[in-house]
Design an enzyme around this catalytic site. Structure first.
Site, PDB file in Angstrom:
ATOM      1  N   ASP A 141       0.802  -1.432  -0.233  1.00 19.42           N
ATOM      2  CA  ASP A 141       0.109  -0.003  -0.285  1.00 19.42           C
ATOM      3  C   ASP A 141       0.881   1.215  -0.129  1.00 19.42           C
ATOM      4  O   ASP A 141       2.159   1.289   0.270  1.00 19.42           O
ATOM      5  CB  ASP A 141      -1.061  -0.015   1.295  1.00 19.42           C
ATOM      6  CG  ASP A 141      -1.977  -0.826   1.213  1.00 19.42           C
ATOM      7  OD1 ASP A 141      -1.919  -1.901   0.407  1.00 19.42           O
ATOM      8  OD2 ASP A 141      -2.914  -0.783   2.220  1.00 19.42           O
ATOM      9  N   ASP A 142       0.117   2.401  -0.333  1.00 20.13           N
ATOM     10  CA  ASP A 142       0.842   3.670  -0.070  1.00 20.13           C
ATOM     11  C   ASP A 142       1.611   4.134  -1.224  1.00 20.13           C
ATOM     12  O   ASP A 142       2.029   5.363  -1.230  1.00 20.13           O
ATOM     13  CB  ASP A 142       1.215   3.921   1.290  1.00 20.13           C
ATOM     14  CG  ASP A 142       0.221   3.883   2.458  1.00 20.13           C
ATOM     15  OD1 ASP A 142      -1.063   3.348   1.968  1.00 20.13           O
ATOM     16  OD2 ASP A 142       0.509   3.991   3.522  1.00 20.13           O
ATOM     17  N   HIS A 151      -6.058   3.116  -3.855  1.00 15.56           N
ATOM     18  CA  HIS A 151      -6.028   3.545  -2.400  1.00 15.56           C
ATOM     19  C   HIS A 151      -6.195   4.764  -2.010  1.00 15.56           C
ATOM     20  O   HIS A 151      -5.663   5.548  -1.195  1.00 15.56           O
ATOM     21  CB  HIS A 151      -4.714   3.007  -1.916  1.00 15.56           C
ATOM     22  CG  HIS A 151      -4.280   2.792  -0.382  1.00 15.56           C
ATOM     23  ND1 HIS A 151      -5.369   2.129   0.250  1.00 15.56           N
ATOM     24  CD2 HIS A 151      -3.452   3.110   0.469  1.00 15.56           C
ATOM     25  CE1 HIS A 151      -4.924   1.983   1.401  1.00 15.56           C
ATOM     26  NE2 HIS A 151      -3.797   2.615   1.790  1.00 15.56           N
ATOM     27  N   HIS A 154      -4.634   9.149   0.378  1.00 16.45           N
ATOM     28  CA  HIS A 154      -4.953   8.453   1.705  1.00 16.45           C
ATOM     29  C   HIS A 154      -5.941   9.075   2.526  1.00 16.45           C
ATOM     30  O   HIS A 154      -5.363   9.144   3.998  1.00 16.45           O
ATOM     31  CB  HIS A 154      -3.466   8.256   2.317  1.00 16.45           C
ATOM     32  CG  HIS A 154      -3.141   6.893   2.958  1.00 16.45           C
ATOM     33  ND1 HIS A 154      -3.648   6.942   4.258  1.00 16.45           N
ATOM     34  CD2 HIS A 154      -2.959   5.807   2.486  1.00 16.45           C
ATOM     35  CE1 HIS A 154      -3.240   5.801   4.569  1.00 16.45           C
ATOM     36  NE2 HIS A 154      -2.763   5.288   3.789  1.00 16.45           N
ATOM     37  N   HIS A 160       3.806  -2.271   2.868  1.00 16.83           N
ATOM     38  CA  HIS A 160       3.729  -0.813   2.339  1.00 16.83           C
ATOM     39  C   HIS A 160       5.000  -0.764   1.532  1.00 16.83           C
ATOM     40  O   HIS A 160       6.106  -0.813   1.996  1.00 16.83           O
ATOM     41  CB  HIS A 160       3.602   0.199   3.438  1.00 16.83           C
ATOM     42  CG  HIS A 160       2.423   0.199   4.206  1.00 16.83           C
ATOM     43  ND1 HIS A 160       2.248  -0.601   4.980  1.00 16.83           N
ATOM     44  CD2 HIS A 160       1.089   0.861   4.144  1.00 16.83           C
ATOM     45  CE1 HIS A 160       0.938  -0.522   5.584  1.00 16.83           C
ATOM     46  NE2 HIS A 160       0.416   0.493   5.077  1.00 16.83           N
TER      47      HIS A 160
END
Ligand code: NI
Length: 482
Positions: free
Chosen positions: A305-306, A356, A360, A447
């Site tokens: 993620d991210d 995503h 965020h 991540h």
């Protein structure tokens, strides 16, 4: 009536002109590109199918002359031919069968023609680079029969383009000679995936037990090749009452051991075969006697993620490639455009992209309008960069409620293992977090913005591989749970 000499001349020249015209017309309008002449062998041996016929074909223009020779076949309803170029380079020798079924012949022709064209253009290219490099293509055919009804045609292709390095690969066509229907693994194993899983488990272990194989096999590639997906068992034949699986040279093993194949007596697998393929021979040994809760069909989804992050995502991609692993990257929209090349790379290397949100955001605190905007802007930028929309969505912080999920028009995916990589930032802590929790179909959260995650990934992949897990995308896990 008086006969004039000039009339004779006129008549004769008209006939000549007409003949020439007709000849030219036939030549131009002939629908075959080939001018074929058939030369029968002087003394045909007994049995019509053993006739040896030589056909020479010459294509108009610069395409090389080739010759096709029929060679004896021991199988009713199958004719065998061998094709070679007559005078040109690059050289090749291609054997192929024809059956009385057009559908089967088409499949064979497709394979032969593709192989030949790929070879010819590659050889031409190589020759431009180095005129002294040798190239060659050899396709051979082996046929075997089972129960008077099932023919297995096995093609062995040897391709030489680099001088000494010979690639060897296989293709098989199994069909019912009475109906002309092709036999696929799905039919052989009665359309039952659990049968395939049992076979896969057996095959996985058996291959490693062959002498000298264990140290020469790339385990992650082998786990991939033997994974119980129907299409990974397409290269099979039934020979001498055994199921034989063929693999290409170097597909998952060191080239020094050549092309691996595995032969399994049908008596061993009788219980998982469809009735029409079972043998009458009874045997006490079947692969079903081994522990059925094998570690064959274990899968996990690694998710990152991210990101994307130019350096870290790229390092992760390289590590995943090394282990033949697939993953899903949940990207933050505002990072996509600035890292366009790595985003494209994620898809090009067979991974999945998820959404995503744009920045965020914690969606549960937002109005419907801004939830939609943060999701769709991310979809759009990913589409703009890659030409594909993301297939899954993960809300930041895992924060979701009914309002949020109702608004989002794609699968909303959380995770089952949180590695806490964002908290520890310690590459040595990644594996223990996975190790103590892992089970089949887990979705692992990591991540791709922390260097420690990229650095710790290799030990995780190494562990998963040894435990027999296949790393797949989140969508593949979701599909299996429907
Ligand atoms: Ni996040």
């Amino acid at each position: 009536m008086k006969h004039h000499k000039w009339l004779d001349v006129l008549l004769l020249s008209s006939i000549c002109m007409l003949t020439a015209f007709i000849g030219m017309f036939i030549f131009i309008s002939g629908d075959s590109k080939y001018q074929a002449s058939t030369v029968s062998a002087s003394s045909p041996p007994e049995g019509a199918h053993e006739n040896t016929t030589k056909v020479e074909m010459e294509e108009k223009g610069k395409t090389p002359t080739l010759s096709v020779v029929e060679v004896p076949s021991d199988f009713d309803g199958i004719r065998l031919f061998n094709e070679t170029p007559n005078n040109s380079t690059p050289p090749y020798s291609i054997m192929y069968p024809t059956t009385k079924y057009e559908k089967i012949n088409k499949e064979i022709t497709k394979y032969i023609e593709t192989s030949k064209q790929q070879y010819l253009s590659a050889a031409e290219q190589k020759k431009k680079e180095n005129p002294y490099l040798k190239s060659n293509l050899k396709i051979q055919v082996k046929i075997s029969k089972y129960k008077q009804a099932y023919y297995s045609i096995i093609f062995t292709k040897q391709l030489e383009l680099e001088g000494k390095n010979i690639e060897e690969s296989f293709n098989t066509v199994v069909f019912n000679v009475k109906t002309g229907n092709r036999i696929f693994p799905r039919i052989l194993f009665n359309q039952d995936v659990s049968n395939l899983e049992k076979l896969s488990k057996y095959v996985r272990q058996k291959m490693l037990e062959q002498k000298g194989y264990k140290k020469n096999i790339n385990l992650s590639k082998w786990n991939h090749a033997s994974y119980p997906y129907w299409e990974r068992y397409d290269r099979f034949a039934i020979e001498n009452d055994s199921l034989v699986l063929y693999y290409n040279k170097g597909e998952f093993s060191n080239k020094s051991i050549g092309s691996p194949s595995l032969s399994i007596p049908l008596t061993f697998i009788n219980p998982i075969l469809a009735a029409e393929f079972q043998t009458e021979t009874k045997s006490e040994i079947t692969i079903l006697t081994s522990d059925q809760k094998g570690n064959v069909s274990k899968r996990v989804a690694l998710t990152f993620d991210d990101g994307p992050h130019k350096k870290i995502t790229n390092q992760i991609l390289n590590t995943l490639d090394k282990y033949h692993a697939k993953a899903t990257f949940f990207m933050v929209g505002e990072r996509v455009e600035g890292n366009a090349s790595v985003v494209k790379d994620v898809l090009a290397r067979g991974h999945e992209i998820g959404n995503h949100t744009w920045d965020h955001a914690r969606l549960t605190k937002l109005t419907s309008k801004s939830v939609l905007s943060k999701v769709s802007s991310t979809n759009n930028i990913i589409y703009k960069v890659t030409g594909h929309y993301p297939s899954v969505f993960r809300p930041p912080y895992g924060a979701k409620n009914k309002q949020v999920t109702d608004l989002i028009n794609m699968p909303v995916v959380l995770w089952t293992i949180d590695t806490l990589d964002w908290k520890y930032r310690d590459s040595s802590k990644l594996l223990p977090m996975v190790q103590k929790n892992i089970k089949n179909n887990d979705i692992i959260l990591m991540h791709d913005i922390h260097q420690s995650t990229a650095d710790g990934l290799e030990s995780v992949l190494n562990y998963l591989q040894k435990q027999g897990y296949e790393c797949v995308t989140v969508s593949e896990i979701l599909a299996s749970q429907k």
